[in-house]
Design an enzyme around this catalytic site. Sequence first.
Site, PDB file in Angstrom:
ATOM      1  N   LYS A  21       0.616  -1.093   0.059  1.00 30.17           N
ATOM      2  CA  LYS A  21      -0.115  -0.043  -0.158  1.00 30.17           C
ATOM      3  C   LYS A  21       0.728   1.113  -0.066  1.00 30.17           C
ATOM      4  O   LYS A  21       0.562   2.176  -0.707  1.00 30.17           O
ATOM      5  CB  LYS A  21      -1.022  -0.142   1.299  1.00 30.17           C
ATOM      6  CG  LYS A  21      -1.497   1.106   1.409  1.00 30.17           C
ATOM      7  CD  LYS A  21      -2.668   0.810   2.840  1.00 30.17           C
ATOM      8  CE  LYS A  21      -2.127   1.374   4.003  1.00 30.17           C
ATOM      9  NZ  LYS A  21      -2.008   2.623   4.532  1.00 30.17           N
ATOM     10  N   SER A  22       1.968   1.699   0.805  1.00 31.82           N
ATOM     11  CA  SER A  22       2.642   2.412   1.095  1.00 31.82           C
ATOM     12  C   SER A  22       3.449   2.753  -0.143  1.00 31.82           C
ATOM     13  O   SER A  22       3.561   3.965  -0.792  1.00 31.82           O
ATOM     14  CB  SER A  22       3.846   2.336   1.867  1.00 31.82           C
ATOM     15  OG  SER A  22       3.041   2.492   3.318  1.00 31.82           O
ATOM     16  N   ARG A  26       2.928   5.844  -3.129  1.00 31.98           N
ATOM     17  CA  ARG A  26       4.045   6.625  -3.621  1.00 31.98           C
ATOM     18  C   ARG A  26       4.342   6.528  -5.089  1.00 31.98           C
ATOM     19  O   ARG A  26       4.663   7.484  -5.831  1.00 31.98           O
ATOM     20  CB  ARG A  26       5.461   6.395  -2.777  1.00 31.98           C
ATOM     21  CG  ARG A  26       5.422   6.877  -1.500  1.00 31.98           C
ATOM     22  CD  ARG A  26       6.274   6.268  -0.520  1.00 31.98           C
ATOM     23  NE  ARG A  26       6.300   6.693   0.795  1.00 31.98           N
ATOM     24  CZ  ARG A  26       5.322   6.500   1.776  1.00 31.98           C
ATOM     25  NH1 ARG A  26       4.391   5.633   1.804  1.00 31.98           N
ATOM     26  NH2 ARG A  26       5.405   6.990   3.126  1.00 31.98           N
ATOM     27  N   ARG A 121      -8.181  13.075  12.392  1.00 32.83           N
ATOM     28  CA  ARG A 121      -6.702  12.656  12.455  1.00 32.83           C
ATOM     29  C   ARG A 121      -5.939  14.005  12.357  1.00 32.83           C
ATOM     30  O   ARG A 121      -6.169  14.907  11.753  1.00 32.83           O
ATOM     31  CB  ARG A 121      -6.195  11.630  11.415  1.00 32.83           C
ATOM     32  CG  ARG A 121      -7.125  10.535  11.552  1.00 32.83           C
ATOM     33  CD  ARG A 121      -6.778   9.382  10.767  1.00 32.83           C
ATOM     34  NE  ARG A 121      -5.447   8.749  10.759  1.00 32.83           N
ATOM     35  CZ  ARG A 121      -4.742   7.784  10.084  1.00 32.83           C
ATOM     36  NH1 ARG A 121      -5.584   7.271   9.217  1.00 32.83           N
ATOM     37  NH2 ARG A 121      -3.775   7.427  10.396  1.00 32.83           N
ATOM     38  N   GLN A 171       4.493   9.539   6.936  1.00 35.29           N
ATOM     39  CA  GLN A 171       3.666  10.097   5.990  1.00 35.29           C
ATOM     40  C   GLN A 171       4.198  11.887   6.013  1.00 35.29           C
ATOM     41  O   GLN A 171       4.344  12.386   5.138  1.00 35.29           O
ATOM     42  CB  GLN A 171       2.278  10.123   6.549  1.00 35.29           C
ATOM     43  CG  GLN A 171       1.811   8.920   6.441  1.00 35.29           C
ATOM     44  CD  GLN A 171       0.408   8.663   7.002  1.00 35.29           C
ATOM     45  OE1 GLN A 171      -0.231   9.646   7.583  1.00 35.29           O
ATOM     46  NE2 GLN A 171      -0.088   7.460   6.735  1.00 35.29           N
ATOM     47  N   ASP A 323       2.064  -0.540  12.156  1.00 36.03           N
ATOM     48  CA  ASP A 323       0.638  -1.007  11.397  1.00 36.03           C
ATOM     49  C   ASP A 323       0.516  -2.368  11.983  1.00 36.03           C
ATOM     50  O   ASP A 323      -0.474  -2.813  11.588  1.00 36.03           O
ATOM     51  CB  ASP A 323       0.700  -1.005   9.871  1.00 36.03           C
ATOM     52  CG  ASP A 323       0.663   0.733   9.331  1.00 36.03           C
ATOM     53  OD1 ASP A 323       0.108   1.485  10.180  1.00 36.03           O
ATOM     54  OD2 ASP A 323       1.221   0.793   8.317  1.00 36.03           O
ATOM     55  N   ARG A 354      -6.382   2.943  18.030  1.00 39.15           N
ATOM     56  CA  ARG A 354      -6.006   1.606  18.006  1.00 39.15           C
ATOM     57  C   ARG A 354      -5.894   0.893  19.485  1.00 39.15           C
ATOM     58  O   ARG A 354      -6.051  -0.272  19.522  1.00 39.15           O
ATOM     59  CB  ARG A 354      -4.918   1.062  17.042  1.00 39.15           C
ATOM     60  CG  ARG A 354      -5.431   1.102  15.648  1.00 39.15           C
ATOM     61  CD  ARG A 354      -4.359   0.459  14.866  1.00 39.15           C
ATOM     62  NE  ARG A 354      -4.947   0.381  13.487  1.00 39.15           N
ATOM     63  CZ  ARG A 354      -4.357   0.602  12.311  1.00 39.15           C
ATOM     64  NH1 ARG A 354      -2.961   0.611  12.328  1.00 39.15           N
ATOM     65  NH2 ARG A 354      -5.053   0.498  11.092  1.00 39.15           N
ATOM     66  N   ARG A 396      -7.343  -2.862   9.843  1.00 44.12           N
ATOM     67  CA  ARG A 396      -6.574  -3.762  10.340  1.00 44.12           C
ATOM     68  C   ARG A 396      -7.116  -4.447  11.680  1.00 44.12           C
ATOM     69  O   ARG A 396      -6.678  -5.441  11.899  1.00 44.12           O
ATOM     70  CB  ARG A 396      -5.033  -3.126  10.622  1.00 44.12           C
ATOM     71  CG  ARG A 396      -4.687  -2.432   9.417  1.00 44.12           C
ATOM     72  CD  ARG A 396      -2.971  -2.351   9.638  1.00 44.12           C
ATOM     73  NE  ARG A 396      -2.341  -1.290   8.743  1.00 44.12           N
ATOM     74  CZ  ARG A 396      -2.143  -1.378   7.351  1.00 44.12           C
ATOM     75  NH1 ARG A 396      -2.341  -2.802   7.006  1.00 44.12           N
ATOM     76  NH2 ARG A 396      -1.703  -0.409   6.639  1.00 44.12           N
TER      77      ARG A 396
HETATM   78  C1  S3P Z   1       2.409   5.162   6.123  1.00 40.13           C
HETATM   79  C2  S3P Z   1       2.775   5.419   6.986  1.00 40.13           C
HETATM   80  C3  S3P Z   1       2.396   5.227   8.778  1.00 40.13           C
HETATM   81  C4  S3P Z   1       1.453   3.900   8.381  1.00 40.13           C
HETATM   82  C5  S3P Z   1       0.406   4.216   7.300  1.00 40.13           C
HETATM   83  C6  S3P Z   1       1.223   4.537   5.986  1.00 40.13           C
HETATM   84  C7  S3P Z   1       3.110   5.821   4.981  1.00 40.13           C
HETATM   85  O1  S3P Z   1       1.825   6.115   9.077  1.00 40.13           O
HETATM   86  O2  S3P Z   1       0.634   3.904   9.823  1.00 40.13           O
HETATM   87  O3  S3P Z   1      -0.386   2.965   7.218  1.00 40.13           O
HETATM   88  O4  S3P Z   1       2.759   4.970   3.691  1.00 40.13           O
HETATM   89  O5  S3P Z   1       3.657   6.623   4.822  1.00 40.13           O
HETATM   90  P1  S3P Z   1       2.483   7.434   9.852  1.00 40.13           P
HETATM   91  O6  S3P Z   1       3.688   8.092   8.982  1.00 40.13           O
HETATM   92  O7  S3P Z   1       1.610   8.499  10.467  1.00 40.13           O
HETATM   93  O8  S3P Z   1       3.235   6.755  11.131  1.00 40.13           O
END
Ligand code: S3P
Length: 444
Positions: A21-22, A26, A121, A171, A323, A354, A396
């Site tokens: 996913k990450s 990107r 958030r 992030q 995560d 969570r 999750r």
């Molecule tokens: C992510 C960073 C994480 C993670 C999220 C995806 C990312 O968050 O919890 O599921 O793709 O950069 P944080 O950067 O807020 O820790």
Amino acid sequence: MNLIVFPGHALKGSASLPADKSISHRAILFAAMAKGESHIEEVLLSGVTRPMLDAIQAFGVEASFQGTHLTVRSAGWRAWRAPIAPLHCGNSATTLRLLAGALAAAGVPAILDGSEGLRRRPMDRLIIPLRKMGVPIRGTSSGTAPLVLEARSPEKPLKAIEERLPVATAQVKTALLLAALSAEDRVTVTEPFLSRDHAERLLRAMGVSVETTFGPDGSARHCLTPPKKPLDPFSLRPPADFSSAAFLIVGALITPGSHVRLSGVGLNPGRTGLLETLREMGGTIRVRNVREIHGEPLGDIEVRHSPLRAAKIRGARVPAMIDEFPAFAAAAACADGISEAHDAEELRVKESDRIAALCSELRKVGVEAEEYRDGFRIVGRREIPGGKTHPHGDHRLAMAMAVLGLAAANPIIIESAEITEESFPDFSGVLQRLGADVRLEQKK
Ligand code: S3P
């Protein structure tokens, strides 16, 4: 939709897992920032990545699919046009925060908004440093979305800042590095521990200089030099998502008779803290055939049912498994002894709180769990009574409770289970193909 997981069936065989996913997030965004044609094979198309794809098209970037192969054609971020409507990021904080950074670089006006959950958030952590750079951005009075970015002259570069983040967050780090592409000089972002570094790896592959150095206290300092030329396009195929694999790894560890193989799983060190933790708990997990593709490490994971003992998590391990606390909680519920997590306040501002949600849902199925300000305590037990749980809008949490159901004494029912589609399309189908007895039923 309810997902009912009936216990007593081992997980066996191999599964193919959804793409990371990450990295998918990107890859879609960075391809739109590059000048030229980029190719992303088997990109993750799920509830959380669709808004990113919609957003880049709203900037006038061309995106087309042949099966699961995504081709992105862009004239580069300097040529983006302003979207005519607010950009809806759904439940995805990654989409919203990364877009804010990219739009800050482009100087394009936009409104970034999302679901009720996303609107809760924290965005101040991003708004404040972006404003220091001179980005005309604002959120609500409580520092949340919607975020409004005003137009900014692309001729005027952003200020070069040295930012120290109070928590390790990929992030915010990524968003600031994207904004830094348009800065007058080098920008540094320091985090207390290294968070996932997918952005740094991909930016380097696109010809950008991002240097990372480590302090004696374990802090990671990233220094980006604004490039003088457009970003290079790229071709990549994201590995399978370790965060999705985590549920199957835990499911196999806690369910007697299980033996599962997962191939091509991403092993970025910023993501695999749960592997170390589960091994410390006594889990039999073998990683083979480790290789690097498109700058990211990946390998094949083989896991067998193993008796587990409790674990205590704190410090640098926390961001490396940020995560994976729901999956860890499912393992802890079946482990011998009392497990604890500390230094994990960040969990309170994820897709759900969570810490609170995990503890309350574990208690509903008969597991003793207690909240700490910065984590939780779970008393492992041999027999999990089972019952009905609600995921609090958190994909999750739903998947963690589902794998716990594999090892419970009675079925576990997960309400609103369609939320799993956010990151793991066909989660219940994958469990079924591995031999689990799971059923989806319309909510009565
Ligand atoms: C992510 C960073 C994480 C993670 C999220 C995806 C990312 O968050 O919890 O599921 O793709 O950069 P944080 O950067 O807020 O820790």
